[in-house]
Design an enzyme around this catalytic site. Sequence first.
Site, PDB file in Angstrom:
ATOM      1  N   HIS A 157      -1.455  -0.860  -4.092  1.00 22.45           N
ATOM      2  CA  HIS A 157      -2.728  -0.426  -3.523  1.00 22.45           C
ATOM      3  C   HIS A 157      -2.644   1.084  -3.278  1.00 22.45           C
ATOM      4  CE1 HIS A 157      -6.325  -1.101  -0.965  1.00 22.45           C
ATOM      5  NE2 HIS A 157      -5.795  -0.216  -0.145  1.00 22.45           N
TER       6      HIS A 157
ATOM      7  N   MET B  49     -11.804   5.846  -0.420  1.00 24.26           N
ATOM      8  CA  MET B  49     -12.400   6.136   0.891  1.00 24.26           C
ATOM      9  C   MET B  49     -12.846   7.591   0.852  1.00 24.26           C
ATOM     10  SD  MET B  49      -9.553   4.144   3.125  1.00 24.26           S
ATOM     11  CE  MET B  49      -8.394   4.212   1.770  1.00 24.26           C
TER      12      MET B  49
ATOM     13  N   MET C  34     -12.018  -4.691   5.718  1.00 22.92           N
ATOM     14  CA  MET C  34     -11.136  -3.803   6.488  1.00 22.92           C
ATOM     15  C   MET C  34     -10.836  -4.470   7.823  1.00 22.92           C
ATOM     16  SD  MET C  34     -10.409  -1.113   4.627  1.00 22.92           S
ATOM     17  CE  MET C  34      -9.314  -0.536   5.914  1.00 22.92           C
TER      18      MET C  34
ATOM     19  N   MET D 136      -8.219   9.157   0.164  1.00 24.05           N
ATOM     20  CA  MET D 136      -8.989   9.619   1.330  1.00 24.05           C
ATOM     21  C   MET D 136      -9.319  11.096   1.181  1.00 24.05           C
ATOM     22  SD  MET D 136      -6.885   7.821   4.406  1.00 24.05           S
ATOM     23  CE  MET D 136      -6.196   6.159   4.258  1.00 24.05           C
TER      24      MET D 136
ATOM     25  N   SER E 298       0.839  -1.195   0.000  1.00 21.44           N
ATOM     26  CA  SER E 298       0.000   0.000   0.000  1.00 21.44           C
ATOM     27  C   SER E 298       0.875   1.246   0.000  1.00 21.44           C
ATOM     28  CB  SER E 298      -0.895   0.006   1.238  1.00 21.44           C
ATOM     29  OG  SER E 298      -1.481   1.285   1.363  1.00 21.44           O
TER      30      SER E 298
ATOM     31  N   HIS F 111      -8.344   2.235  -3.908  1.00 17.55           N
ATOM     32  CA  HIS F 111      -9.274   2.038  -2.789  1.00 17.55           C
ATOM     33  C   HIS F 111      -9.860   3.402  -2.438  1.00 17.55           C
ATOM     34  CE1 HIS F 111      -9.611   0.771   1.769  1.00 17.55           C
ATOM     35  NE2 HIS F 111     -10.788   0.997   1.212  1.00 17.55           N
TER      36      HIS F 111
ATOM     37  N   ASP G 113      -7.186  -5.554   4.677  1.00 17.07           N
ATOM     38  CA  ASP G 113      -6.472  -4.281   4.619  1.00 17.07           C
ATOM     39  C   ASP G 113      -6.379  -3.687   6.018  1.00 17.07           C
ATOM     40  OD1 ASP G 113      -5.312  -1.970   3.737  1.00 17.07           O
ATOM     41  OD2 ASP G 113      -7.070  -1.208   2.659  1.00 17.07           O
TER      42      ASP G 113
ATOM     43  N   ASP H  25      -4.478   4.310  -1.703  1.00 14.18           N
ATOM     44  CA  ASP H  25      -5.519   4.715  -0.745  1.00 14.18           C
ATOM     45  C   ASP H  25      -5.931   6.158  -0.980  1.00 14.18           C
ATOM     46  OD1 ASP H  25      -5.957   2.445   1.034  1.00 14.18           O
ATOM     47  OD2 ASP H  25      -3.840   2.671   1.536  1.00 14.18           O
TER      48      ASP H  25
HETATM   49  C1  DX5 Z   1      -6.116   2.214   5.798  1.00 16.45           C
HETATM   50  C2  DX5 Z   1      -5.771   1.865   4.378  1.00 16.45           C
HETATM   51  C3  DX5 Z   1      -4.767   0.804   4.210  1.00 16.45           C
HETATM   52  C4  DX5 Z   1      -3.440   1.091   4.836  1.00 16.45           C
HETATM   53  C5  DX5 Z   1      -3.050  -0.149   5.552  1.00 16.45           C
HETATM   54  O1  DX5 Z   1      -7.260   2.979   5.824  1.00 16.45           O
HETATM   55  O2  DX5 Z   1      -6.917   1.470   3.648  1.00 16.45           O
HETATM   56  O3  DX5 Z   1      -4.600   0.420   2.849  1.00 16.45           O
HETATM   57  O4  DX5 Z   1      -2.417   1.418   3.926  1.00 16.45           O
HETATM   58  O5  DX5 Z   1      -1.955   0.191   6.287  1.00 16.45           O
HETATM   59  P1  DX5 Z   1      -1.173  -0.779   7.264  1.00 16.45           P
HETATM   60  O6  DX5 Z   1      -0.768  -1.972   6.468  1.00 16.45           O
HETATM   61  O7  DX5 Z   1      -0.072   0.103   7.666  1.00 16.45           O
HETATM   62  O8  DX5 Z   1      -2.110  -1.123   8.385  1.00 16.45           O
HETATM   63 ZN    ZN Z   2      -6.564   0.609   1.640  1.00 13.62          ZN
END
Ligand code: DX5
Ligand code: ZN
Length: 227
Positions: free
Chosen positions: A34, A69, A138, A38, A9, A67, A176, A36
């Site tokens: 991946h 969010m 999650m 946000m 990620s 992903h 994740d 993320d």
């Molecule tokens: C959290 C993200 C993850 C994050 C996971 O909201 O969706 O993809 O990168 O991070 P780790 O592996 O550090 O828990």
């Molecule tokens: Zn993620």
Amino acid sequence: MREIQIMPSLLSADFGNLSKDINAAEACGASALHCDIMDGHFVPNITFGPMIVKAVRSLTNLALHVHLMIEHPERYLEAFVEAGASEITVHAENGPHLHRVIEQIKGLGLPVGVAINPSTPLCAIGNVINDIDLLLIMTVNPGFGGQRFISDMLPKIEKARQMGEEAGADFDIAVDGGIDVTTAPMVVRAGANVLIAGAGVFGKRPRIMEAFNALKAAAESAVSKEA
Ligand code: DX5
Ligand code: ZN
């Protein structure tokens, strides 16, 4: 059993030197990254948008799993496709029209993932289970990297696998959040095959490859013990 994938990620990548971390992920043999996204509304943190995904696209041929969010993901699907996304995952909690958003992603020609937060029951995706390519469970509350794995999610992963089998559905189960060498075999035993990891891969810089290989070996050990 589907092939086990460790998916780094970018949340934990060095954004001051993205190409270096991306090259490291490629060298590990990762098949996808991946990303993320946000927005500070759906989750309390803000990361990046299509512009950075496009920059990442220019740096690698690896598949880019996006992903989302964010609120109103339907407004941004095309922008992420144009930026070079290879797969888009939306959250089931995002609104009342999950089916419509899934259809929109498919209409854009991309595989579809649906993510569910720790508090969201599996029944939220029951009626779309045959329409998805990936179910992302999650294992932390979304928003930040480096959080502690919520072990109550293990029975949920098992149940998701069962639900898929009963429905004759064909999808990857991704996890994740909080994936490390201890939790990787647990989630694989429960039925996950895509292990997304930020802190557990890029967070281990400069030993990214060592960390990736250790995670992969830990995940695969759960399979060989079963066999
Ligand atoms: C959290 C993200 C993850 C994050 C996971 O909201 O969706 O993809 O990168 O991070 P780790 O592996 O550090 O828990
Ligand atoms: Zn993620």
